[in-house]
Write a protein that holds these residues in place. Structure first.
Motif, mmCIF file in Angstrom:
data_model
loop_
_atom_site.group_PDB
_atom_site.id
_atom_site.type_symbol
_atom_site.label_atom_id
_atom_site.label_comp_id
_atom_site.label_asym_id
_atom_site.label_seq_id
_atom_site.Cartn_x
_atom_site.Cartn_y
_atom_site.Cartn_z
ATOM 1 N N HIS A 126 0.836 -1.349 -0.016
ATOM 2 C CA HIS A 126 -0.053 0.114 -0.059
ATOM 3 C C HIS A 126 0.826 1.338 0.135
ATOM 4 O O HIS A 126 0.914 2.006 -0.817
ATOM 5 N N CYS A 142 -6.514 4.172 -1.916
ATOM 6 C CA CYS A 142 -5.818 3.139 -1.135
ATOM 7 C C CYS A 142 -6.451 2.228 -0.172
ATOM 8 O O CYS A 142 -7.078 2.879 0.516
ATOM 9 N N LYS A 144 -7.426 0.222 2.886
ATOM 10 C CA LYS A 144 -6.516 0.298 4.515
ATOM 11 C C LYS A 144 -5.980 -1.142 4.446
ATOM 12 O O LYS A 144 -6.388 -2.183 3.655
ATOM 13 N N ALA A 146 -3.182 1.738 5.891
ATOM 14 C CA ALA A 146 -2.362 2.654 5.229
ATOM 15 C C ALA A 146 -1.139 2.119 4.915
ATOM 16 O O ALA A 146 -0.404 2.451 3.944
ATOM 17 N N SER A 157 2.016 9.550 3.996
ATOM 18 C CA SER A 157 1.362 10.813 4.567
ATOM 19 C C SER A 157 2.014 12.242 3.798
ATOM 20 O O SER A 157 1.610 13.012 3.255
ATOM 21 N N ILE A 169 -8.183 7.075 1.894
ATOM 22 C CA ILE A 169 -8.069 5.772 2.302
ATOM 23 C C ILE A 169 -9.367 5.019 2.558
ATOM 24 O O ILE A 169 -10.327 5.760 2.800
ATOM 25 N N SER A 171 -11.553 3.654 4.242
ATOM 26 C CA SER A 171 -12.261 3.478 5.666
ATOM 27 C C SER A 171 -13.676 3.935 5.146
ATOM 28 O O SER A 171 -14.300 4.831 5.750
ATOM 29 N N ALA A 402 -5.116 11.209 3.765
ATOM 30 C CA ALA A 402 -3.785 10.156 4.243
ATOM 31 C C ALA A 402 -3.391 10.340 5.683
ATOM 32 O O ALA A 402 -3.090 9.211 6.218
ATOM 33 N N GLY A 405 -5.817 8.368 7.751
ATOM 34 C CA GLY A 405 -5.732 6.829 7.607
ATOM 35 C C GLY A 405 -4.267 6.455 8.243
ATOM 36 O O GLY A 405 -4.321 5.610 8.650
ATOM 37 N N HIS A 406 -3.441 7.419 8.128
ATOM 38 C CA HIS A 406 -1.971 6.940 8.623
ATOM 39 C C HIS A 406 -2.149 6.893 10.225
ATOM 40 O O HIS A 406 -1.719 5.929 11.008
ATOM 41 N N CYS A 409 -3.992 3.674 11.126
ATOM 42 C CA CYS A 409 -3.284 2.473 10.953
ATOM 43 C C CYS A 409 -1.980 2.497 12.177
ATOM 44 O O CYS A 409 -1.771 1.522 12.602
#
Length: 454
Positions: A126, A142, A144, A146, A157, A169, A171, A402, A405-406, A409
């Motif tokens: 990813h 992208c 998940k 991330a 990110s 992401i 989600s 991003a 999502g980061h 994760c």
């Protein structure tokens, strides 16, 4: 004209032969959306999730067109090209065979007629693919989680921010479709309907251990070295990768730590993201993490099984994640609780009721509460792929960019590191480093094979 692989050539010979393919499709095929009002999409990774979710969602929208697909397995590549062609033929009532295929994602990223890409690969691919895609000037959807590691997630990110490109992401619990109850639950929590938030419970399953698996010949249709990507070399066996005869079966890589962390990031990336949304912690993370887990002692599959992990945030809110809890997210305040899951609507309870009140007992006073004009209104977006297309075409925000999502994760990965170390860890969410623990900090990244490194 861009170079790609024809579906007919794949089916006829099984070989990878580049031929010229048209990049402009007659407008009659895709309705009234002019090319300038349509997002052209390349799909990278053509397995289970791509077929039943990512490409399927893009196909619903006339202002998006999948023009190219890519996979390291030519069987999956040919099937993916056929799937896209068939869907466009079915939706238009016209013959269609214009989908280009690639076995090297870098060639797809070089295609000037591709505006954006879907990344529907195994977890370990990813972040590297996302970094390369935004660097090539493509917008990205992208899947998940991330990233494979916290260090990779930070690089991703930062690369997205520097590029100015749009990354969403996957989600999908944030969208109004298909599960609007998550937005509702978080809005109720953020507006104090359960009082001061004290604790969050997240229920996630574990994974079973797997059998021993002998080395097998690498299928001629699979570029296995590139599939391993940044991760170490390992002998090929089918249950390490994906089934060769099925798209429906769950692939073996999901249960191998070389490629992911197991359910703590698999389902966890969804539920921790929702927890952060309700907690107003989307751009941060915990300050302390601890917990335990059972790991298989034999067999190829080695991700965590039964577990219970905990975290504390700077605002005093604590979190427990465990397989013994019901799958979903439960927000607990000093005036009540709210539980939300994919399989039902939001449920709530008043703490003045008996302590043994059933989990799904509903307190309508909380659930029917109207969010006033001067209260917190969380961003309401459509289904995640539609939101992504709207961001590209209309400039609206994506609901899971991003950085958000980061952070979801990375929090999951912190819980995983706590499982592995078995000790209490102090975390600086701003610096993204453990405090006074060099051994834990060494687990923030993994060595990458040079030819596939970010």
């Amino acid at each position: 004209m861009n170079q790609g692989i024809s579906r007919r050539g794949l089916i006829k010979s099984g070989a990878v032969a580049a031929i010229a393919a048209p990049t402009i499709v007659p407008s009659s095929v895709f309705g009234q959306n002019a090319p300038s009002n349509r997002v052209t999409v390349g799909a990278i990774g053509l397995g289970r999730i791509s077929r039943i979710h990512d490409m399927k969602e893009i196909h619903k929208h006339a202002d998006a067109q999948i023009v190219a697909v890519c996979d390291l397995d030519t069987k999956r590549l040919g099937a993916g090209m056929q799937l896209v062609d068939d869907r466009y033929a079915a939706s238009t009532g016209k013959n269609y065979s214009g989908t280009r295929g690639y076995t090297d994602y870098r060639e797809l990223l070089a295609a000037k007629d591709v505006d954006a890409v879907l990344i529907s690969t195994p977890d370990h691919q990813h972040a590297p693919l996302a970094v390369h895609a935004v660097g090539a000037g493509k917008h990205v959807y992208c899947q998940k989680p991330a990233s494979l590691t916290i260090a990779e997630g930070r690089k991703m990110s930062d690369a997205v921010k520097a590029s100015g490109k749009i990354l969403q992401i996957g989600s999908q619990q944030r969208g109004q479709e298909p599960w609007p109850q998550f937005h509702r639950a978080c809005e109720l929590v953020r507006n104090g309907r359960i009082g001061k938030l004290k604790h969050v419970e997240i229920g996630l399953p574990g994974d079973p251990s797997g059998p021993e698996a002998a080395e097998m010949p690498i299928p001629s249709n699979l570029n296995y070295d590139a599939w391993l990507g940044t991760t170490p070399e390992a002998y090929y066996t089918e249950i390490r990768v994906h089934p060769q005869a099925s798209f429906e079966d769950r692939p073996g890589w999901l249960r191998i730590e070389q490629f992911g962390a197991g359910m703590i990031t698999g389902w966890g990336a969804h539920h921790v993201d929702i927890a952060h949304w309700g907690m107003d912690m989307e751009h941060s993370g915990p300050v302390e993490i601890w917990g335990t887990a059972e790991f298989p002692k034999s067999g190829l599959w080695d991700v965590h099984g039964p577990f219970e992990t905990h975290a504390r945030y700077a605002n005093g809110v604590t979190m427990t994640i465990s397989g013994v809890l019901p799958n979903g997210v439960k927000f607990i305040g000093d005036k009540g609780w709210i539980f939300v899951t994919r399989t039902g609507q939001v449920s709530a309870s008043d703490p003045s009721k008996a302590s043994d009140v059933p989990l799904l007992a509903s307190d309508q006073k909380i659930l029917d509460s109207v969010i006033g004009p001067n209260e917190v209104h969380l961003y309401k977006s459509p289904e995640q792929h539609r939101n992504w297309l709207d961001a590209i075409l209309k400039g609206v925000p994506v609901s899971a960019p991003a950085e958000i999502g980061h952070r979801a994760c990375s929090t999951c990965l912190l819980h995983h590191i706590a499982m592995k170390t078995g000790r209490r860890l102090k975390w600086d969410p701003k610096a993204e480093r453990f405090i006074g623990d060099d051994a834990a900090n060494a687990m923030l990244e993994r060595p990458q094979r040079a030819k596939y490194a970010i």
